[in-house]
Design a protein around this motif. Structure first.
Motif, PDB file in Angstrom:
ATOM      1  N   PRO A 196      -7.967   4.704  -9.098  1.00 16.00           N
ATOM      2  CA  PRO A 196      -8.461   5.005 -10.442  1.00 16.00           C
ATOM      3  C   PRO A 196      -7.425   4.605 -11.497  1.00 16.00           C
ATOM      4  CG  PRO A 196      -8.755   6.883  -8.989  1.00 16.00           C
ATOM      5  CD  PRO A 196      -7.925   5.884  -8.244  1.00 16.00           C
ATOM      6  N   VAL A 197      -7.932   4.294 -12.675  1.00 18.80           N
ATOM      7  CA  VAL A 197      -7.059   3.914 -13.783  1.00 18.80           C
ATOM      8  C   VAL A 197      -5.982   4.977 -13.957  1.00 18.80           C
ATOM      9  CG1 VAL A 197      -6.968   3.503 -16.271  1.00 18.80           C
ATOM     10  CG2 VAL A 197      -8.879   2.630 -14.934  1.00 18.80           C
ATOM     11  N   GLY A 198      -4.767   4.534 -14.161  1.00 16.54           N
ATOM     12  CA  GLY A 198      -3.647   5.449 -14.328  1.00 16.54           C
ATOM     13  C   GLY A 198      -2.900   5.718 -13.040  1.00 16.54           C
ATOM     14  N   GLN A 199      -3.469   5.323 -11.898  1.00 13.74           N
ATOM     15  CA  GLN A 199      -2.815   5.554 -10.617  1.00 13.74           C
ATOM     16  C   GLN A 199      -2.425   4.255  -9.917  1.00 13.74           C
ATOM     17  OE1 GLN A 199      -4.979   8.163  -8.048  1.00 13.74           O
ATOM     18  NE2 GLN A 199      -5.510   9.559  -9.701  1.00 13.74           N
ATOM     19  N   LYS A 200      -2.489   3.144 -10.632  1.00  7.78           N
ATOM     20  CA  LYS A 200      -2.152   1.861 -10.029  1.00  7.78           C
ATOM     21  C   LYS A 200      -0.657   1.742  -9.789  1.00  7.78           C
ATOM     22  CE  LYS A 200      -6.010  -0.785 -11.761  1.00  7.78           C
ATOM     23  NZ  LYS A 200      -6.420  -1.983 -12.460  1.00  7.78           N
ATOM     24  N   VAL A 201      -0.307   0.993  -8.760  1.00  4.68           N
ATOM     25  CA  VAL A 201       1.088   0.678  -8.500  1.00  4.68           C
ATOM     26  C   VAL A 201       1.539  -0.256  -9.620  1.00  4.68           C
ATOM     27  CG1 VAL A 201       2.665  -0.489  -6.916  1.00  4.68           C
ATOM     28  CG2 VAL A 201       0.800   0.910  -6.014  1.00  4.68           C
ATOM     29  N   PRO A 202       2.670   0.035 -10.246  1.00  3.05           N
ATOM     30  CA  PRO A 202       3.126  -0.838 -11.328  1.00  3.05           C
ATOM     31  C   PRO A 202       3.251  -2.284 -10.858  1.00  3.05           C
ATOM     32  CG  PRO A 202       4.476   1.133 -11.200  1.00  3.05           C
ATOM     33  CD  PRO A 202       3.580   1.137  -9.995  1.00  3.05           C
ATOM     34  N   ARG A 203       2.903  -3.203 -11.718  1.00  2.13           N
ATOM     35  CA  ARG A 203       2.897  -4.623 -11.415  1.00  2.13           C
ATOM     36  C   ARG A 203       4.213  -5.086 -10.792  1.00  2.13           C
ATOM     37  NH1 ARG A 203       0.099  -9.094 -13.226  1.00  2.13           N
ATOM     38  NH2 ARG A 203       1.335 -10.975 -13.379  1.00  2.13           N
ATOM     39  N   GLU A 204       5.326  -4.606 -11.314  1.00  5.69           N
ATOM     40  CA  GLU A 204       6.629  -5.051 -10.823  1.00  5.69           C
ATOM     41  C   GLU A 204       6.930  -4.558  -9.405  1.00  5.69           C
ATOM     42  OE1 GLU A 204       7.242  -1.350 -13.347  1.00  5.69           O
ATOM     43  OE2 GLU A 204       6.182  -3.245 -13.604  1.00  5.69           O
ATOM     44  N   HIS A 205       6.120  -3.638  -8.880  1.00  2.00           N
ATOM     45  CA  HIS A 205       6.329  -3.125  -7.528  1.00  2.00           C
ATOM     46  C   HIS A 205       5.331  -3.704  -6.513  1.00  2.00           C
ATOM     47  CE1 HIS A 205       9.414  -0.395  -8.795  1.00  2.00           C
ATOM     48  NE2 HIS A 205       8.619   0.104  -9.715  1.00  2.00           N
ATOM     49  N   ARG A 206       4.483  -4.629  -6.978  1.00  2.00           N
ATOM     50  CA  ARG A 206       3.549  -5.293  -6.080  1.00  2.00           C
ATOM     51  C   ARG A 206       4.145  -6.641  -5.685  1.00  2.00           C
ATOM     52  NH1 ARG A 206      -1.494  -5.608  -9.748  1.00  2.00           N
ATOM     53  NH2 ARG A 206      -0.628  -4.097 -11.165  1.00  2.00           N
ATOM     54  N   SER A 207       3.979  -7.036  -4.460  1.00  2.23           N
ATOM     55  CA  SER A 207       4.435  -8.360  -4.059  1.00  2.23           C
ATOM     56  C   SER A 207       3.319  -9.054  -3.299  1.00  2.23           C
ATOM     57  CB  SER A 207       5.692  -8.277  -3.204  1.00  2.23           C
ATOM     58  OG  SER A 207       5.442  -7.538  -2.044  1.00  2.23           O
ATOM     59  N   CYS A 208       3.394 -10.374  -3.259  1.00  2.00           N
ATOM     60  CA  CYS A 208       2.356 -11.164  -2.611  1.00  2.00           C
ATOM     61  C   CYS A 208       2.405 -10.935  -1.108  1.00  2.00           C
ATOM     62  CB  CYS A 208       2.552 -12.642  -2.942  1.00  2.00           C
ATOM     63  SG  CYS A 208       1.285 -13.694  -2.198  1.00  2.00           S
ATOM     64  N   LEU A 209       1.297 -10.494  -0.548  1.00  2.00           N
ATOM     65  CA  LEU A 209       1.196 -10.254   0.889  1.00  2.00           C
ATOM     66  C   LEU A 209       1.176 -11.557   1.676  1.00  2.00           C
ATOM     67  CD1 LEU A 209      -1.559  -7.495   0.883  1.00  2.00           C
ATOM     68  CD2 LEU A 209       0.901  -7.187   1.140  1.00  2.00           C
ATOM     69  N   VAL A 210       0.820 -12.634   1.029  1.00  2.00           N
ATOM     70  CA  VAL A 210       0.658 -13.901   1.719  1.00  2.00           C
ATOM     71  C   VAL A 210       1.965 -14.680   1.797  1.00  2.00           C
ATOM     72  CG1 VAL A 210      -0.586 -16.097   1.724  1.00  2.00           C
ATOM     73  CG2 VAL A 210      -1.769 -14.007   1.098  1.00  2.00           C
ATOM     74  N   CYS A 211       2.642 -14.869   0.672  1.00  2.00           N
ATOM     75  CA  CYS A 211       3.862 -15.685   0.696  1.00  2.00           C
ATOM     76  C   CYS A 211       5.122 -14.838   0.823  1.00  2.00           C
ATOM     77  CB  CYS A 211       3.937 -16.597  -0.521  1.00  2.00           C
ATOM     78  SG  CYS A 211       4.278 -15.776  -2.097  1.00  2.00           S
ATOM     79  N   GLY A 212       5.001 -13.525   0.639  1.00  2.00           N
ATOM     80  CA  GLY A 212       6.149 -12.651   0.802  1.00  2.00           C
ATOM     81  C   GLY A 212       7.137 -12.686  -0.344  1.00  2.00           C
ATOM     82  N   SER A 213       6.793 -13.360  -1.413  1.00  2.00           N
ATOM     83  CA  SER A 213       7.702 -13.417  -2.560  1.00  2.00           C
ATOM     84  C   SER A 213       7.683 -12.084  -3.300  1.00  2.00           C
ATOM     85  CB  SER A 213       7.291 -14.545  -3.507  1.00  2.00           C
ATOM     86  OG  SER A 213       6.089 -14.205  -4.181  1.00  2.00           O
ATOM     87  N   ASP A 214       8.602 -11.914  -4.192  1.00  2.00           N
ATOM     88  CA  ASP A 214       8.638 -10.706  -5.014  1.00  2.00           C
ATOM     89  C   ASP A 214       7.651 -10.781  -6.172  1.00  2.00           C
ATOM     90  OD1 ASP A 214      10.544  -9.504  -3.425  1.00  2.00           O
ATOM     91  OD2 ASP A 214      12.223 -10.270  -4.600  1.00  2.00           O
ATOM     92  N   THR A 215       6.918 -11.859  -6.239  1.00  2.00           N
ATOM     93  CA  THR A 215       5.932 -12.052  -7.295  1.00  2.00           C
ATOM     94  C   THR A 215       4.690 -11.230  -6.995  1.00  2.00           C
ATOM     95  OG1 THR A 215       6.712 -14.324  -7.552  1.00  2.00           O
ATOM     96  CG2 THR A 215       4.572 -13.802  -8.496  1.00  2.00           C
ATOM     97  N   ALA A 216       4.145 -10.608  -8.020  1.00  2.00           N
ATOM     98  CA  ALA A 216       2.911  -9.840  -7.842  1.00  2.00           C
ATOM     99  C   ALA A 216       1.789 -10.770  -7.422  1.00  2.00           C
ATOM    100  CB  ALA A 216       2.542  -9.123  -9.134  1.00  2.00           C
ATOM    101  N   GLU A 217       1.002 -10.351  -6.452  1.00  2.00           N
ATOM    102  CA  GLU A 217      -0.150 -11.143  -6.034  1.00  2.00           C
ATOM    103  C   GLU A 217      -1.300 -10.852  -6.992  1.00  2.00           C
ATOM    104  OE1 GLU A 217      -2.183 -10.164  -2.407  1.00  2.00           O
ATOM    105  OE2 GLU A 217      -2.588 -12.271  -1.986  1.00  2.00           O
ATOM    106  N   ASP A 218      -1.193 -11.437  -8.168  1.00  2.00           N
ATOM    107  CA  ASP A 218      -2.256 -11.275  -9.153  1.00  2.00           C
ATOM    108  C   ASP A 218      -3.083 -12.555  -9.191  1.00  2.00           C
ATOM    109  OD1 ASP A 218      -0.649 -13.079 -10.501  1.00  2.00           O
ATOM    110  OD2 ASP A 218      -0.158 -11.720 -12.138  1.00  2.00           O
ATOM    111  N   GLU A 219      -4.066 -12.570 -10.067  1.00  2.00           N
ATOM    112  CA  GLU A 219      -4.970 -13.710 -10.137  1.00  2.00           C
ATOM    113  C   GLU A 219      -4.240 -15.006 -10.468  1.00  2.00           C
ATOM    114  OE1 GLU A 219      -7.260  -9.974 -11.051  1.00  2.00           O
ATOM    115  OE2 GLU A 219      -5.381 -10.827 -11.725  1.00  2.00           O
ATOM    116  N   HIS A 220      -3.297 -14.955 -11.413  1.00  4.40           N
ATOM    117  CA  HIS A 220      -2.568 -16.160 -11.812  1.00  4.40           C
ATOM    118  C   HIS A 220      -1.744 -16.699 -10.638  1.00  4.40           C
ATOM    119  CE1 HIS A 220       0.235 -18.817 -13.900  1.00  4.40           C
ATOM    120  NE2 HIS A 220      -0.727 -18.921 -14.795  1.00  4.40           N
TER     121      HIS A 220
END
Length: 113
Positions: free
Chosen positions: A26-50
Motif C-alpha cells: 500500500p502507498v506509504g509502505q513502499k521500500v525506498p527507491r534507493e534500497h531497491r536493486s535490480c534482481l536481474v543484473c544485480g547492480s545497485d540500480t533500482a529495477e524501475d521502468e527506466h
C-alpha cells in the motif's frame, strides 16, 4: 508478441518490475527507491521502468535488435512510448519480460556487468 495487445503488454511495466521490493505494498509502505536493486543484473540500480527499458545489461542483446527505436540519448518513458510504433514497443516489452522470467527462474545465466 503479447497475445493481449499493446496496452496489456505495457501494463506489467509498472507492476511486475522488482516484485517484492515495494511495488505491491500500500502507498506509504513502499521500500525506498534507493534500497531497491535490480534482481536481474544485480547492480545497485533500482529495477524501475527506466532501468528495465534503457539500462539493464541483461537486455542489451534484445535492445540491439531494436536499434531503430534506441538511437540517441534515452528519452523519458512517456516520450519513448509515444514516439514509436506501439506494436514494436509491445514486441520489445514481451521479449524483455520473457527473458527476465527465464533469468529469474534460473534457466539462463545472469549477465555479468
Amino acid at each position: 508478441m503479447c497475445q493481449y495487445g499493446y496496452r496489456q503488454c505495457q501494463s506489467p511495466l509498472s507492476t511486475d518490475i522488482a516484485p517484492g521490493t515495494g511495488n505491491f505494498k500500500p502507498v506509504g509502505q513502499k521500500v525506498p527507491r534507493e534500497h531497491r536493486s535490480c534482481l536481474v543484473c544485480g547492480s545497485d540500480t533500482a529495477e524501475d521502468e527506466h532501468h528495465f527499458v534503457f539500462d539493464c545489461p541483461a537486455y542489451c542483446s534484445i535492445r540491439d535488435r531494436f536499434t531503430a527505436i534506441f538511437w540517441g540519448p534515452a528519452p523519458s518513458l512517456s516520450s519513448f512510448f509515444t514516439l514509436h510504433d506501439p506494436r514494436v514497443i509491445a514486441k520489445l516489452l514481451h521479449e524483455c519480460f520473457a527473458h527476465r522470467s527465464m533469468l529469474l527462474e534460473g534457466l539462463l545465466a545472469v549477465p555479468q556487468h
